[in-house]
Design a protein around this motif. Structure first.
Motif, PDB file in Angstrom:
ATOM      1  N   GLN A   1       6.453  16.017  17.274  1.00  0.00           N
ATOM      2  CA  GLN A   1       7.618  15.530  18.049  1.00  0.00           C
ATOM      3  C   GLN A   1       7.850  14.104  17.903  1.00  0.00           C
ATOM      4  OE1 GLN A   1       9.195  17.868  19.685  1.00  0.00           O
ATOM      5  NE2 GLN A   1       7.622  19.404  18.971  1.00  0.00           N
ATOM      6  N   VAL A   2       7.088  13.413  17.374  1.00  0.00           N
ATOM      7  CA  VAL A   2       7.550  11.989  16.853  1.00  0.00           C
ATOM      8  C   VAL A   2       8.624  11.845  15.615  1.00  0.00           C
ATOM      9  CG1 VAL A   2       6.878   9.483  16.281  1.00  0.00           C
ATOM     10  CG2 VAL A   2       5.409  11.182  17.787  1.00  0.00           C
ATOM     11  N   ILE A   3       9.718  10.959  16.044  1.00  0.00           N
ATOM     12  CA  ILE A   3      10.667  11.023  15.141  1.00  0.00           C
ATOM     13  C   ILE A   3      10.786   9.406  14.482  1.00  0.00           C
ATOM     14  CG2 ILE A   3      13.076  11.231  14.676  1.00  0.00           C
ATOM     15  CD1 ILE A   3      13.026  13.211  17.086  1.00  0.00           C
ATOM     16  N   TYR A   4      10.693   9.188  13.250  1.00  0.00           N
ATOM     17  CA  TYR A   4      10.959   8.055  12.760  1.00  0.00           C
ATOM     18  C   TYR A   4      12.484   7.733  12.371  1.00  0.00           C
ATOM     19  CZ  TYR A   4      11.165   4.406   8.868  1.00  0.00           C
ATOM     20  OH  TYR A   4      11.491   3.556   7.890  1.00  0.00           O
ATOM     21  N   ILE A   5      12.986   6.880  12.903  1.00  0.00           N
ATOM     22  CA  ILE A   5      14.649   6.524  12.780  1.00  0.00           C
ATOM     23  C   ILE A   5      14.651   5.656  11.780  1.00  0.00           C
ATOM     24  CG2 ILE A   5      16.782   5.605  13.767  1.00  0.00           C
ATOM     25  CD1 ILE A   5      15.831   6.895  16.441  1.00  0.00           C
ATOM     26  N   LYS A   6      15.153   5.905  10.483  1.00  0.00           N
ATOM     27  CA  LYS A   6      15.264   5.134   9.261  1.00  0.00           C
ATOM     28  C   LYS A   6      16.029   3.969   9.338  1.00  0.00           C
ATOM     29  CE  LYS A   6      13.698   8.726   6.264  1.00  0.00           C
ATOM     30  NZ  LYS A   6      14.117   9.507   4.963  1.00  0.00           N
TER      31      LYS A   6
ATOM     32  N   PHE B   1      13.372  -3.305  -1.077  1.00  0.00           N
ATOM     33  CA  PHE B   1      13.752  -3.169   0.086  1.00  0.00           C
ATOM     34  C   PHE B   1      13.206  -1.806   0.468  1.00  0.00           C
ATOM     35  CE2 PHE B   1      16.964  -2.061   3.423  1.00  0.00           C
ATOM     36  CZ  PHE B   1      17.243  -3.231   4.092  1.00  0.00           C
ATOM     37  N   PRO B   2      12.282  -1.813   1.702  1.00  0.00           N
ATOM     38  CA  PRO B   2      11.423  -0.782   1.974  1.00  0.00           C
ATOM     39  C   PRO B   2      12.195   0.454   3.074  1.00  0.00           C
ATOM     40  CG  PRO B   2      10.917  -2.539   3.311  1.00  0.00           C
ATOM     41  CD  PRO B   2      11.849  -3.186   2.345  1.00  0.00           C
ATOM     42  N   TRP B   3      13.525   0.134   2.973  1.00  0.00           N
ATOM     43  CA  TRP B   3      14.302   1.359   4.053  1.00  0.00           C
ATOM     44  C   TRP B   3      15.640   1.922   3.268  1.00  0.00           C
ATOM     45  CZ3 TRP B   3      13.755  -4.394   5.484  1.00  0.00           C
ATOM     46  CH2 TRP B   3      12.733  -4.321   6.181  1.00  0.00           C
ATOM     47  N   GLU B   4      15.952   2.995   3.867  1.00  0.00           N
ATOM     48  CA  GLU B   4      17.059   3.599   3.119  1.00  0.00           C
ATOM     49  C   GLU B   4      18.380   2.784   3.855  1.00  0.00           C
ATOM     50  OE1 GLU B   4      17.606   7.508   4.294  1.00  0.00           O
ATOM     51  OE2 GLU B   4      15.500   8.214   3.257  1.00  0.00           O
TER      52      GLU B   4
ATOM     53  N   PHE C   1      23.414   7.670  10.697  1.00  0.00           N
ATOM     54  CA  PHE C   1      22.093   7.958  11.459  1.00  0.00           C
ATOM     55  C   PHE C   1      20.839   8.719  10.438  1.00  0.00           C
ATOM     56  CE2 PHE C   1      19.380  10.768  14.181  1.00  0.00           C
ATOM     57  CZ  PHE C   1      18.610   9.742  14.819  1.00  0.00           C
ATOM     58  N   ARG C   2      19.884   8.235  10.201  1.00  0.00           N
ATOM     59  CA  ARG C   2      19.059   8.603   9.292  1.00  0.00           C
ATOM     60  C   ARG C   2      17.572   8.935   9.778  1.00  0.00           C
ATOM     61  NH1 ARG C   2      21.393   4.647   7.472  1.00  0.00           N
ATOM     62  NH2 ARG C   2      19.662   3.180   7.159  1.00  0.00           N
ATOM     63  N   TYR C   3      17.127  10.066   9.810  1.00  0.00           N
ATOM     64  CA  TYR C   3      15.507  10.002  10.568  1.00  0.00           C
ATOM     65  C   TYR C   3      14.609  10.921   9.706  1.00  0.00           C
ATOM     66  CZ  TYR C   3      17.228  14.973  11.500  1.00  0.00           C
ATOM     67  OH  TYR C   3      17.491  16.307  11.247  1.00  0.00           O
TER      68      TYR C   3
ATOM     69  N   LEU D   1      10.618   4.256  16.345  1.00  0.00           N
ATOM     70  CA  LEU D   1       9.999   5.441  16.786  1.00  0.00           C
ATOM     71  C   LEU D   1      10.432   6.132  18.134  1.00  0.00           C
ATOM     72  CD1 LEU D   1       6.439   4.438  15.409  1.00  0.00           C
ATOM     73  CD2 LEU D   1       7.670   5.976  14.293  1.00  0.00           C
ATOM     74  N   VAL D   2      10.611   7.369  18.234  1.00  0.00           N
ATOM     75  CA  VAL D   2      11.039   8.083  19.273  1.00  0.00           C
ATOM     76  C   VAL D   2      10.125   9.425  19.487  1.00  0.00           C
ATOM     77  CG1 VAL D   2      13.025   9.599  20.193  1.00  0.00           C
ATOM     78  CG2 VAL D   2      13.380   7.160  19.321  1.00  0.00           C
TER      79      VAL D   2
END
Length: 788
Positions: free
Chosen positions: A456-461, A94-97, A643-645, A613-614
């Motif tokens: 400034q790019v945030i990856y929301i996990k 599973f490739p995500w947290e 919430f994880r990022y 992505l934000v």
């Protein structure tokens, strides 16, 4: 009184030389310990497993590309038709947290896998109080002790009844039972924090588009080349067209076998940077140890005449040459052992700082018996190699010549001492040259043009399966309502994360492999990509959602397009119309060439859009993250409050983490090599001055100036520097070019880089010899000549 002072100075100088000897050796051994702590760890993966030599990963290759993922039906076919295969197992990750939640505790699981039950047998996985041998069990879900402690803090027992947990949130409806806690194993390529077993992971879904890692365990003595041929034929004839996404490039590829022993350091489907690092560290530690040994041998030879009378008297009294040789070798061995103990103590004392610098854990392995034996072996070999020549010379003195007072060895062995010193400086300058280039290349990787702007790019996990643009629009609108957010988008892949799908695309009569990313509106803007022709996706044109495509310049070149805008490329059973061309983006790092890439809003190629992505406004990042965390449950109602990022810059940096480890190690060895070379130069300079003290005084009495004496004393060392530079420069260039060739995008090596390194080396030489030389040149000649 004056004779007493001279004798005292001689003893003090001799002890100083001995201390320098031992300290130089200790530095060499410290470098050896650090290198082999890392080497031992990295080469120990799965070696504890009794099945180690018989386990292979089945992968696929096509036109130079390789993957470790295979269709689920391949494992079933191998098990049914190839009797030389003892076990077959599939692994899915599973490739995500994912949050695991229990009434008593909760934890974020970053490494969650599912596997066939046969994988437990192959990889030696066992659990406390739970049997993994019963294939009738529908499932066995296990977590590590660390995860169990966080989930069930009230329970210290390792054997317990199945406990129910929720995934993602208590409202998600994703409920599983945890059946047990895994027992500790050695380091393994199969890592996990949670692993869920089933007797048959794929079940009846052999046409499942999801791909699995497939491992096989073969009978001892199996002909692997023949077995690989059989599996390849099986894949081509029975699997690729029936149970594989036909539009995948690998549907036309070949199967291959990769042994377990290769998977950690040099997997065929990944980078071999780890393998290169191991070899580099092994060679570097050997070179450093050799430098320390040369220092020792050099100083022993240089001081040989001081022990001449002792040797002469012993020979007169009947001591044989072999006994003298053994005596001197024993002294050398004792000093080597002292240096090894000192080095071990230095590493133990400094392990916390070294752990942060070199980025690997030293605590457990620094007292390991394996490194102790390796260090003792290195000490014995160093004593043998560096002590034999001085011992043979010392034991071979003729007693009559010595006792007549006519013996002198310093001039006869000067050429050899200078040759050894030159070798030391060659190595030190190669390190200096290499360090400058390595640092410049990694600065280029860190700061060079990536083709996109990760700042400034945030990856929301947090997980979200959002294939339809209409599904993501409510998320985007909620997030963009926050004043700190400029853009919000979703995609199937992120830089440094899940790789894009490799598919076949056709334009006119040409077929080419290309990466495919399914994205959402504002993706190009979020990633800061430069549009070279046409435009990016926009909701103004409804066709963009159906079959619009943005391609990179490499794809345009691959198909030889003159005017790409409006042209059609076919892939994944879809006719994509090109609306824009973007600049190449090095999203998979600088070691790999940018591949032809197709971006589309529609997800015709099968991957899920999961990567949110934000892009935040500069200066508002922390406030924006705090607001998102506080209100995440209202943004993604099924996701709970977890919430994880991660910043894309950090995620991208992980691509060259091993290169940075190499940089840290190379920096450490550069410092060591310079320190050892400086010690050798300092000791040889001090010794040279001590035996030429009367010569200096006579020259000064005859009118020689301080500058003339300085040049006269240091002419041999400047000659060492010149010869060392002439040898080191081409050697360093060849080694550096070979390392730079591992990068698809690299710096150019210019002459001034070597000139700068040469100037640094010259400054080191001047710094080392100046004080002693000037002091000797300015000394009162009366002090040296009064006893003549």
């Amino acid at each position: 009184m004056n004779n007493l002072k001279i004798a005292w100075r001689s003893v003090l100088r001799s002890r100083l030389f001995t201390a320098f000897n031992i300290l130089g050796l200790a530095l060499g051994f410290a470098g050896f310990i650090l290198a082999y702590l890392y080497i031992n760890r990295e080469t120990s993966y799965d070696k504890w497993n009794p099945n180690y030599a018989n386990i292979y990963l089945v992968g696929l290759s096509y036109q130079g590309s390789r993957t470790d993922l295979t269709p689920p039906a391949l494992a079933t076919a191998i098990k049914a038709k190839l009797p030389e295969v003892v076990e077959v197992g599939r692994v899915s990750y599973f490739p995500w947290e994912m949050p695991f939640i229990h009434n008593d505790g909760e934890v974020i699981v970053k490494d969650w896998k599912a596997a066939d039950l046969s994988i437990a047998t192959m990889f030696g996985i066992a659990a406390h109080g739970v049997s993994l041998a019963d294939e009738e069990q529908p499932e066995v879900n296990l977590v590590t002790s660390g995860i169990a402690n966080a989930l069930f803090p009230q329970d210290s027992e390792r054997v317990f009844e199945p406990r129910q947990i929720a995934l993602q949130s208590k409202e998600s409806g994703l409920v599983y039972n945890i059946h047990g806690i895994t027992k500790e194993r050695g380091l393994s390529n199969l890592t996990y924090e949670a692993i869920f077993f089933k007797p048959d992971l794929a079940g009846d879904n052999l046409g499942d588009p999801l791909q699995y890692q497939t491992y096989i365990q073969v009978k001892p003595g199996t002909d692997i080349a023949l077995l690989g041929h059989k599996i390849n034929e099986l894949y081509k004839q029975e699997i690729s067209q029936q149970h594989h996404t036909v539009t995948s490039a690998f549907a036309k590829g070949d199967a291959y076998l990769d042994p377990l022993k290769n998977l950690h350091l040099r997997p065929q489907h990944g980078s071999n940077t780890g393998y290169i690092t191991i070899w580099a560290l092994g060679i570097l530690s050997g070179v450093i140890l050799l430098l320390a040994g040369i220092n020792f041998a050099n100083l022993m030879i240089a001081q040989a005449h001081k022990r001449a009378k002792e040797i002469g008297l012993k020979k007169v009294f009947g001591v044989s040459r072999s006994r003298l040789t053994l005596q001197f070798m024993g002294e050398v061995l004792l000093q080597c052992l002292l240096a090894a103990v000192l080095a071990w103590g230095l590493v133990v004392l400094c392990r916390n700082g070294l752990q942060k610098w070199l980025a690997y854990d030293l605590a457990a392995s620094v007292v390991n018996g394996r490194i102790a034996w390796q260090l003792l072996t290195a000490a014995a070999l160093t004593a043998l190699i560096s002590g034999v020549y001085p011992a043979v010379i010392l034991s071979g003195y003729h007693p009559v010549t010595i006792l007549k007072g006519n013996f002198q060895t310093s001039h006869r062995t000067a050429w050899f001492r200078h040759a050894l010193l030159t070798f030391q400086f060659v190595i030190a300058m190669v390190f200096i040259f290499g360090m400058l280039i390595l640092n410049k290349q990694l600065n280029y990787v860190r700061d060079g043009d990536k083709g996109f702007e990760p700042a400034q790019v945030i990856y929301i996990k947090n997980t979200a399966l959002l294939n339809n643009p209409a599904d993501f629009k409510p998320f985007r609108d909620r997030m963009q309502a926050y004043p700190g957010i400029v853009y919000a988008t979703v995609a199937t892949s992120t830089p440094g994360g899940i790789g894009p799908a490799e598919k076949e695309f056709q334009h006119v009569d040409q077929v080419r492999k290309a990466d495919h990313l399914a994205v959402d509106f504002d993706y190009v803007e979020t990633m800061g990509m430069e549009v070279l022709q046409g435009r990016s996706f926009t909701e103004t044109f409804a066709a963009d959602s159906a079959n619009g495509a943005v391609v990179n310049e490499t794809l345009v070149k691959a198909f030889g397009m003159q005017n790409p805008i409006g042209q059609t490329i076919r892939g994944c059973d879809t006719d994509f119309q090109i609306v824009g061309v973007v600049k190449d983006s090095r999203m998979q790092g600088f070691e790999k060439l940018v591949r032809p890439t197709v971006y589309s809003i529609t997800n015709a190629c099968g991957q899920f859009k999961t990567e949110i992505l934000v892009k935040a406004k500069p200066g508002t990042t922390q406030q924006t993250l705090a607001a998102l965390e506080k209100n995440w449950k209202s943004i993604n109602r099924l996701d709970g409050e977890h919430f994880r990022y991660e910043f894309i810059e950090q995620k991208y940096a992980a691509l060259y983490a091993q290169q940075e480890q190499l940089e840290a190690a190379f920096s450490a060895f550069t410092v060591l090599s310079i320190a050892i070379a400086v010690m050798g130069l300092f000791s040889m300079s001090a010794y040279s001055i001590s035996i030429r003290q009367k010569e200096i005084s006579i020259r000064k009495v005859l009118g020689a100036s301080v500058s003339e004496l300085f040049m006269q004393l240091n002419k041999p060392f400047f000659r060492v520097f010149i010869w060392g530079s002439l040898i080191a420069l081409p050697l360093a260039y060849l080694l550096i070019e070979r390392w730079l060739d591992t990068f698809a995008y690299r710096i150019e090596v210019h002459w001034w880089m070597f000139a700068l390194a040469g100037i640094l080396a010259l400054l080191i030489v001047l710094f080392t010899v100046t004080y002693q030389s000037v002091r000797a040149a300015r000394a009162n000649p009366v002090d040296s000549l009064r006893d003549e």
